[in-house]
Write an enzyme that holds these catalytic residues in place. Structure first.
Site, PDB file in Angstrom:
ATOM      1  N   HIS A 224      29.851  12.818 -25.540  1.00  0.00           N
ATOM      2  CA  HIS A 224      30.920  11.952 -26.521  1.00  0.00           C
ATOM      3  C   HIS A 224      32.069  12.347 -26.508  1.00  0.00           C
ATOM      4  O   HIS A 224      32.931  11.483 -26.139  1.00  0.00           O
ATOM      5  CB  HIS A 224      30.145  11.940 -27.852  1.00  0.00           C
ATOM      6  CG  HIS A 224      28.846  11.206 -27.719  1.00  0.00           C
ATOM      7  ND1 HIS A 224      28.430  10.561 -29.114  1.00  0.00           N
ATOM      8  CD2 HIS A 224      27.829  10.754 -26.929  1.00  0.00           C
ATOM      9  CE1 HIS A 224      27.054  10.158 -28.757  1.00  0.00           C
ATOM     10  NE2 HIS A 224      26.868  10.104 -27.520  1.00  0.00           N
TER      11      HIS A 224
ATOM     12  N   ALA B 102      25.830  13.765 -10.349  1.00  0.00           N
ATOM     13  CA  ALA B 102      24.427  13.267 -10.432  1.00  0.00           C
ATOM     14  C   ALA B 102      23.835  13.403 -11.703  1.00  0.00           C
ATOM     15  O   ALA B 102      22.872  13.102 -12.145  1.00  0.00           O
ATOM     16  CB  ALA B 102      23.706  14.330  -9.813  1.00  0.00           C
TER      17      ALA B 102
ATOM     18  N   ASP C 259      23.016   6.466 -21.250  1.00  0.00           N
ATOM     19  CA  ASP C 259      23.823   7.132 -22.467  1.00  0.00           C
ATOM     20  C   ASP C 259      25.313   7.461 -21.958  1.00  0.00           C
ATOM     21  O   ASP C 259      25.540   6.977 -20.796  1.00  0.00           O
ATOM     22  CB  ASP C 259      23.002   8.293 -22.896  1.00  0.00           C
ATOM     23  CG  ASP C 259      22.815   9.310 -22.074  1.00  0.00           C
ATOM     24  OD1 ASP C 259      23.639   9.583 -21.036  1.00  0.00           O
ATOM     25  OD2 ASP C 259      21.851  10.370 -22.244  1.00  0.00           O
TER      26      ASP C 259
ATOM     27  N   ASP D 241      22.325  17.935 -15.459  1.00  0.00           N
ATOM     28  CA  ASP D 241      21.718  18.744 -14.694  1.00  0.00           C
ATOM     29  C   ASP D 241      20.245  18.914 -15.196  1.00  0.00           C
ATOM     30  O   ASP D 241      20.031  19.517 -16.386  1.00  0.00           O
ATOM     31  CB  ASP D 241      22.474  20.249 -14.817  1.00  0.00           C
ATOM     32  CG  ASP D 241      21.898  21.017 -13.572  1.00  0.00           C
ATOM     33  OD1 ASP D 241      20.471  20.973 -13.486  1.00  0.00           O
ATOM     34  OD2 ASP D 241      22.392  21.728 -13.056  1.00  0.00           O
ATOM     35  N   LEU D 242      19.419  18.379 -14.409  1.00  0.00           N
ATOM     36  CA  LEU D 242      17.861  18.226 -15.259  1.00  0.00           C
ATOM     37  C   LEU D 242      17.097  19.498 -15.131  1.00  0.00           C
ATOM     38  O   LEU D 242      16.409  19.745 -16.021  1.00  0.00           O
ATOM     39  CB  LEU D 242      17.015  17.322 -14.176  1.00  0.00           C
ATOM     40  CG  LEU D 242      17.469  15.763 -14.460  1.00  0.00           C
ATOM     41  CD1 LEU D 242      16.769  15.003 -13.318  1.00  0.00           C
ATOM     42  CD2 LEU D 242      17.375  15.244 -15.666  1.00  0.00           C
TER      43      LEU D 242
HETATM   44  C1  LHQ Z   1      19.849  17.570  -9.139  1.00  0.00           C
HETATM   45  C2  LHQ Z   1      20.043  16.456  -9.737  1.00  0.00           C
HETATM   46  C3  LHQ Z   1      20.325  16.480 -11.056  1.00  0.00           C
HETATM   47  C4  LHQ Z   1      19.781  18.632 -10.982  1.00  0.00           C
HETATM   48  C5  LHQ Z   1      20.305  15.985  -7.662  1.00  0.00           C
HETATM   49  N1  LHQ Z   1      20.036  17.673 -11.864  1.00  0.00           N
HETATM   50  N2  LHQ Z   1      19.751  18.826  -9.477  1.00  0.00           N
HETATM   51  C6  LHQ Z   1      21.935  13.304 -21.140  1.00  0.00           C
HETATM   52  C7  LHQ Z   1      21.407  14.249 -21.935  1.00  0.00           C
HETATM   53  C8  LHQ Z   1      20.345  14.785 -21.820  1.00  0.00           C
HETATM   54  C9  LHQ Z   1      19.191  14.598 -21.100  1.00  0.00           C
HETATM   55  C10 LHQ Z   1      19.153  13.754 -19.993  1.00  0.00           C
HETATM   56  O1  LHQ Z   1      19.954  13.006 -19.509  1.00  0.00           O
HETATM   57  C11 LHQ Z   1      21.121  12.762 -19.657  1.00  0.00           C
HETATM   58  C12 LHQ Z   1      22.058  11.655 -19.215  1.00  0.00           C
HETATM   59  C13 LHQ Z   1      21.616  11.664 -17.670  1.00  0.00           C
HETATM   60  O2  LHQ Z   1      22.221  11.725 -16.932  1.00  0.00           O
HETATM   61  S1  LHQ Z   1      20.085  11.127 -17.237  1.00  0.00           S
HETATM   62  C14 LHQ Z   1      19.944  11.043 -15.605  1.00  0.00           C
HETATM   63  C15 LHQ Z   1      20.173  12.402 -14.968  1.00  0.00           C
HETATM   64  N3  LHQ Z   1      20.346  12.134 -13.392  1.00  0.00           N
HETATM   65  C16 LHQ Z   1      19.289  11.654 -12.705  1.00  0.00           C
HETATM   66  O3  LHQ Z   1      18.234  11.358 -12.769  1.00  0.00           O
HETATM   67  C17 LHQ Z   1      19.761  11.613 -11.107  1.00  0.00           C
HETATM   68  C18 LHQ Z   1      18.670  12.339 -10.357  1.00  0.00           C
HETATM   69  N4  LHQ Z   1      19.331  12.362  -8.864  1.00  0.00           N
HETATM   70  C19 LHQ Z   1      19.199  11.492  -8.031  1.00  0.00           C
HETATM   71  O4  LHQ Z   1      18.869  10.367  -8.396  1.00  0.00           O
HETATM   72  C20 LHQ Z   1      19.560  11.936  -6.532  1.00  0.00           C
HETATM   73  O5  LHQ Z   1      19.508  13.133  -6.433  1.00  0.00           O
HETATM   74  C21 LHQ Z   1      21.179  11.612  -6.144  1.00  0.00           C
HETATM   75  C22 LHQ Z   1      21.251  10.026  -6.403  1.00  0.00           C
HETATM   76  C23 LHQ Z   1      21.981  11.926  -7.316  1.00  0.00           C
HETATM   77  C24 LHQ Z   1      21.525  11.928  -5.020  1.00  0.00           C
HETATM   78  O6  LHQ Z   1      20.640  11.361  -4.043  1.00  0.00           O
HETATM   79  P1  LHQ Z   1      20.558  12.271  -2.505  1.00  0.00           P
HETATM   80  O7  LHQ Z   1      21.935  12.221  -2.032  1.00  0.00           O
HETATM   81  O8  LHQ Z   1      19.451  11.555  -1.782  1.00  0.00           O
HETATM   82  O9  LHQ Z   1      20.130  13.794  -2.728  1.00  0.00           O
HETATM   83  P2  LHQ Z   1      18.885  14.466  -3.276  1.00  0.00           P
HETATM   84  O10 LHQ Z   1      18.093  13.566  -3.979  1.00  0.00           O
HETATM   85  O11 LHQ Z   1      18.101  15.100  -2.115  1.00  0.00           O
HETATM   86  O12 LHQ Z   1      19.424  15.669  -4.173  1.00  0.00           O
HETATM   87  C25 LHQ Z   1      19.941  16.765  -3.365  1.00  0.00           C
HETATM   88  C26 LHQ Z   1      19.982  18.054  -4.366  1.00  0.00           C
HETATM   89  O13 LHQ Z   1      20.488  17.778  -5.618  1.00  0.00           O
HETATM   90  C27 LHQ Z   1      18.298  18.004  -4.809  1.00  0.00           C
HETATM   91  O14 LHQ Z   1      18.161  19.577  -4.877  1.00  0.00           O
HETATM   92  P3  LHQ Z   1      17.539  20.319  -3.440  1.00  0.00           P
HETATM   93  O15 LHQ Z   1      17.335  21.788  -3.815  1.00  0.00           O
HETATM   94  O16 LHQ Z   1      16.194  19.768  -3.133  1.00  0.00           O
HETATM   95  O17 LHQ Z   1      18.381  20.203  -2.409  1.00  0.00           O
HETATM   96  C28 LHQ Z   1      18.162  17.703  -6.061  1.00  0.00           C
HETATM   97  O18 LHQ Z   1      17.221  18.027  -6.608  1.00  0.00           O
HETATM   98  C29 LHQ Z   1      19.479  18.196  -6.516  1.00  0.00           C
HETATM   99  N5  LHQ Z   1      19.857  17.230  -7.747  1.00  0.00           N
HETATM  100  N6  LHQ Z   1      20.484  15.292  -9.036  1.00  0.00           N
HETATM  101  N7  LHQ Z   1      20.746  15.451 -11.952  1.00  0.00           N
END
Ligand code: LHQ
Length: 255
Positions: A82, A60, A137, A63-64
């Site tokens: 990197h 995903a 990134d 980890d936010l």
């Molecule tokens: C999560 C996450 C996640 C924590 C789902 N973290 N818990 C680099 C350097 C520094 C700063 C920032 O960024 C970066 C690079 C990056 O990668 S920025 C992009 C970060 N990623 C995202 O924005 C993706 C966020 N997640 C999503 O869009 C969706 O959750 C995905 C498409 C991954 C999965 O969707 P679904 O299958 O519908 O699952 P869900 O959304 O219901 O998520 C399931 C659980 O996983 C949920 O937690 P919960 O406690 O409610 O079950 C989410 O909060 C958790 N989760 N991604 N990145």
């Protein structure tokens, strides 16, 4: 339990991102273990690598919940993302991403840094970055632009549209889609196929295509000439020619 699991089957090393309860999102620890796993894959006995995810996600992205701890984001990217992206590109063997589920943000960038992507029919691909006001990134802007072309890459990365595996296949983002339950077996089969090829030739092909992205024709011709001089000195070249003349399948050793 380790955040990254490494297994070996013959000449194939499988690296499994292993934080299933967090959709295998990247943390500092996961990055460190991933880098160690990629270093382990430098072993010449390893001739193909599979990267996949445990549970229902591939990765995903960041980890936010650890996001606020990262402080200087530029420094965090340089220190964690990197080295892993560069390690995949520097690995002198094919790296296959077996995308088993959701693949988002920097997880998508990492999958796109790999040489080959295959996906489960249940997988989905989400840019993620723009959804939280960020830019691609971890090499996302580099690899996705090259795989999809500038126009489609821009439209996708800024729209944040979730792509199904079938759509990703139609776009050329993944080369193959299989039923979810057969993905591990298909990844193993594909990796075994690659592990039996002339590994040095495969590695030099990888290097050539990376170089082609920024080279002039003259520079590319020169690198081809240099690397072909290396390739003709390999045992696999001798074996390939011998096998051809003897009308039998070649037995490449990767040397
Ligand atoms: C999560 C996450 C996640 C924590 C789902 N973290 N818990 C680099 C350097 C520094 C700063 C920032 O960024 C970066 C690079 C990056 O990668 S920025 C992009 C970060 N990623 C995202 O924005 C993706 C966020 N997640 C999503 O869009 C969706 O959750 C995905 C498409 C991954 C999965 O969707 P679904 O299958 O519908 O699952 P869900 O959304 O219901 O998520 C399931 C659980 O996983 C949920 O937690 P919960 O406690 O409610 O079950 C989410 O909060 C958790 N989760 N991604 N990145």
């Amino acid at each position: 339990m380790a955040d990254v699991e490494v297994t070996r089957d013959g000449a194939v090393q499988t690296i499994t991102l292993n934080r299933p309860e967090k959709m295998n999102a990247f943390t500092r620890n996961l990055h460190a273990e991933l880098l160690a796993a990629l270093k382990q894959a430098r072993d010449p006995e390893v001739r193909a690598v599979v990267v996949t995810g445990a549970g229902r996600a591939f990765c995903a992205g960041q980890d936010l919940t650890e996001f606020s701890e990262t402080g200087d984001i530029g420094a965090a990217l340089r220190a964690t993302y990197h080295p892993n992206v560069l390690a995949v590109r520097a690995l002198e063997k094919p790296v296959i991403a077996a995308v088993n589920g959701a693949c988002a943000g920097a997880g998508l960038s990492f999958a796109c840094a790999c040489d080959i992507r295959i996906a489960a029919d249940s997988a989905s691909f989400v840019p993620g970055f723009i959804g939280i006001g960020l830019i691609p990134d971890a090499g996302g802007s580099y690899f996705i632009h090259r795989i999809l072309g500038a126009s489609r890459a821009f439209e996708w990365m800024t729209s944040n549209r979730r792509l199904t595996a079938a759509e990703a296949h139609a776009w050329g983002l993944v080369s193959e889609v299989v039923e979810a339950d057969v993905l591990p077996a298909r990844a193993a089969e594909l990796a075994s196929f690659y592990a039996e090829l002339p590994t040095r030739g495969v590695a030099m092909t990888k290097r050539l295509f990376d170089h082609a992205d920024s080279a002039t024709l003259e520079e590319q011709l020169e690198l081809e000439a240099q690397l072909q001089s290396v390739a003709v000195k390999t045992s696999d070249f001798r074996e390939g020619v011998q096998a051809f003349l003897e009308k039998r399948p070649p037995r490449f050793t990767g040397s």
